[in-house]
Design a protein around this motif. Structure first.
Motif, PDB file in Angstrom:
ATOM      1  N   ASN A 196      14.052  17.628  54.737  1.00  0.00           N
ATOM      2  CA  ASN A 196      12.609  17.171  54.635  1.00  0.00           C
ATOM      3  C   ASN A 196      12.945  16.130  54.009  1.00  0.00           C
ATOM      4  O   ASN A 196      12.780  15.008  53.653  1.00  0.00           O
ATOM      5  N   ASN A 197      14.106  16.219  52.976  1.00  0.00           N
ATOM      6  CA  ASN A 197      14.707  15.608  51.665  1.00  0.00           C
ATOM      7  C   ASN A 197      15.946  14.330  52.320  1.00  0.00           C
ATOM      8  O   ASN A 197      15.664  13.160  51.868  1.00  0.00           O
ATOM      9  N   GLN A 220      15.446  10.462  44.544  1.00  0.00           N
ATOM     10  CA  GLN A 220      15.903  11.315  45.912  1.00  0.00           C
ATOM     11  C   GLN A 220      17.199  12.297  46.199  1.00  0.00           C
ATOM     12  O   GLN A 220      17.225  12.218  46.676  1.00  0.00           O
ATOM     13  N   SER A 269      12.952   7.741  54.497  1.00  0.00           N
ATOM     14  CA  SER A 269      11.896   6.970  54.607  1.00  0.00           C
ATOM     15  C   SER A 269      11.279   5.777  53.422  1.00  0.00           C
ATOM     16  O   SER A 269      10.641   4.861  53.065  1.00  0.00           O
ATOM     17  N   ARG A 280      15.108  13.346  55.193  1.00  0.00           N
ATOM     18  CA  ARG A 280      14.037  12.668  55.933  1.00  0.00           C
ATOM     19  C   ARG A 280      13.521  11.102  54.608  1.00  0.00           C
ATOM     20  O   ARG A 280      13.198   9.905  55.238  1.00  0.00           O
ATOM     21  N   THR A 281      13.199  12.273  53.708  1.00  0.00           N
ATOM     22  CA  THR A 281      12.479  11.341  52.844  1.00  0.00           C
ATOM     23  C   THR A 281      13.103   9.767  51.998  1.00  0.00           C
ATOM     24  O   THR A 281      12.958   8.790  51.623  1.00  0.00           O
ATOM     25  N   SER A 282      14.769  10.578  52.064  1.00  0.00           N
ATOM     26  CA  SER A 282      15.741   9.144  51.455  1.00  0.00           C
ATOM     27  C   SER A 282      15.724   8.182  52.583  1.00  0.00           C
ATOM     28  O   SER A 282      15.901   7.009  52.171  1.00  0.00           O
TER      29      SER A 282
END
Length: 495
Positions: free
Chosen positions: A457-458, A420, A464, A460-462
């Motif tokens: 989005n990436n 990620q 998360s 925030r994914t990281s």
């Protein structure tokens, strides 16, 4: 006044041989001695391969395990949980009940002594007449009868000899129940500590996402103003402005949604430390605790470190002792009793030598026929023991599964985090390139919006994934027993 003062000289010594024989017999205890149930323990955890075991100087093998995260606020919250959590207070009260039960079981080894004093007045019927007494009361009596009074002062003593170990087995059972209660208390405390740590770490990750979204909103707001200026100058179309405004408002909506999630976690933390949510606020900080190293234990050590496993085994030991208690009912019981005192029909000469009385003697009790009641109780105790053995084995299996689950979760999340991060780096580079191309007029604004949204989005994914790794690390530490060790149960001894 004691019962022994009224006994005839030399009489107690006549009971000495029988008493010595009873004491010798009482050295044995009916029922099976405890043996730990067989457990199929693997040599190592399947998912431990590849897990980075910490150096001994890097981890706390006992004590406040949450200090591994290096967060002073978390340390303070854990202290407040220890002092004020109401669920923990309930668990401590349950432990105190078990401790009092042990004290009561020990009392059964000692003689009991009680004293009574009474006055009795009685009459016998015949032809009815009424008599007024000096104290003003009236009594109806028969014509041929009269009123009699009786004054009694009695002391009684009773002592049940533990011939077959029934009392010892009961004390053994109550002691093991006490240790099980102590382990239950430790398990409750560890569960609450784990819940608090998870809520706190999730809140800090949300704070990091809010900072990311706030910075992104500020950047999008600048872009919107720039686009509006370009539109006024006739450089871009109205569509670019609407796209910029849409992107800004959707990002603001995401930031607002995080506010609700943060408040929920803050309220949960408030309740855990014993405060109403209205009286608790947790200030935002600009960092997220780092993922700590976690000790890599072998499965056999897990049985000594998990309080729920210790509690399950103590329940087995208690049930094993109850089998002995039930079997002891087959054998005769011996009780030594003595009583003595004064009895008189007159208050004035009540406590005088002619009015004394005493009695002493053993009492044997042997069940002859009970319709199968003792047999039923023995079978119940044996079935209860088998039930606790099965429960102990299941708790052990579940503990192995939990550790395996969290080990593989951390390993997979570590791999996912690396991939990620590569996606985040690539998305940032795409944004930089597309923004430069847009400024040069070679691409339209929709291409920029697309890569900016993907980059956010990436990011925030990281974050998360980082939050999931932190939560999994707490769950693994709790599954390994936290900082608890079975030796800590001795600190709660009733001795």
């Amino acid at each position: 006044m004691t019962a022994s003062s009224s006994f005839g000289p030399g009489r107690p010594y006549r009971l000495a041989p029988a008493l010595l024989l009873c004491l010798a017999v009482s050295g044995c205890a009916v029922g099976p001695d405890y043996q730990r149930p067989h457990i199929n323990t693997p040599q190592a955890f399947k998912q431990a391969e590849g897990w980075k075991a910490a150096e001994p100087s890097d981890v706390l093998t006992r004590g406040p395990w949450w200090q591994l995260y290096g967060d002073a606020t978390l340390n303070d919250l854990q202290r407040r949980l220890e002092d004020s959590n109401q669920t923990l207070a309930q668990a401590m009260a349950q432990y105190r009940q078990a401790r009092a039960t042990v004290i009561g079981a020990r009392a059964a080894f000692f003689p009991t002594l009680d004293a009574t004093a009474s006055k009795t007045r009685s009459g016998q019927g015949g032809s009815s007449s009424t008599v007024r007494l000096p104290d003003g009361s009236t009594v109806s009596t028969g014509g041929g009868g009269g009123i009699s009074k009786s004054y009694n002062l009695t002391m009684r003593s009773s002592w049940e000899l533990d011939l077959w170990g029934k009392l010892r087995r009961q004390l053994e059972s109550d002691k093991e129940s006490l240790w099980a209660s102590a382990a239950d208390f430790a398990a409750t405390r560890l569960s609450l500590q784990s819940e608090l740590a998870q809520d706190y770490l999730q809140l800090r990750v949300i704070d990091a996402q809010r900072r990311l979204l706030d910075a992104t909103v500020a950047a999008y707001a600048r872009t919107l103003r720039l686009t509006e200026n370009q539109y006024q100058a006739g450089i871009v179309t109205k569509a670019d402005v609407t796209q910029a405004r849409t992107q800004l408002k959707s990002t603001q909506a995401q930031a607002i949604d995080l506010e609700y999630q943060r408040e929920q976690l803050e309220n949960a933390i408030a309740v855990l430390i014993g405060l109403p949510p209205a009286q608790f606020d947790l200030a935002e900080v600009d960092f997220v605790p780092q993922l700590p190293p976690v000790p890599n234990l072998v499965p056999s050590q897990l049985l000594e470190r998990r309080p729920d496993v210790a509690s399950a085994e103590r329940q087995v030991m208690s049930a094993n002792a109850q089998v002995g208690v039930a079997r002891a009912a087959w054998f005769p019981s011996l009780t030594l009793s003595a009583s003595g005192g004064y009895r008189s029909s007159s208050w004035s000469n009540w406590l005088t030598l002619p009015n004394r009385f005493w009695s002493i003697g053993p009492q044997f009790s042997l069940p002859i026929f009970d319709g199968g009641q003792i047999f039923s109780q023995v079978r119940q105790a044996e079935a209860s023991y088998d039930q606790t053995v099965a429960n102990y084995r299941q708790v052990v299996l579940d503990s192995f599964r939990e550790v395996e689950d969290y080990l593989v979760q951390l390993r997979v999340l570590e791999q996912e985090s690396g991939v990620q991060q590569e996606a985040v780096d690539a998305a940032r580079e795409s944004v930089r390139l597309l923004e430069n191309q847009y400024k040069a007029g070679t691409v339209d604004y929709s291409a920029v919006v697309t890569v900016q949204t993907a980059a956010l989005n990436n990011e925030r994914t990281s974050l998360s994934i980082l939050g999931n790794r932190l939560i999994a690390s707490v769950q693994l530490i709790a599954a390994l027993g936290g900082g608890w060790d079975s030796a800590e149960m001795k600190t709660l001894s009733p001795d």
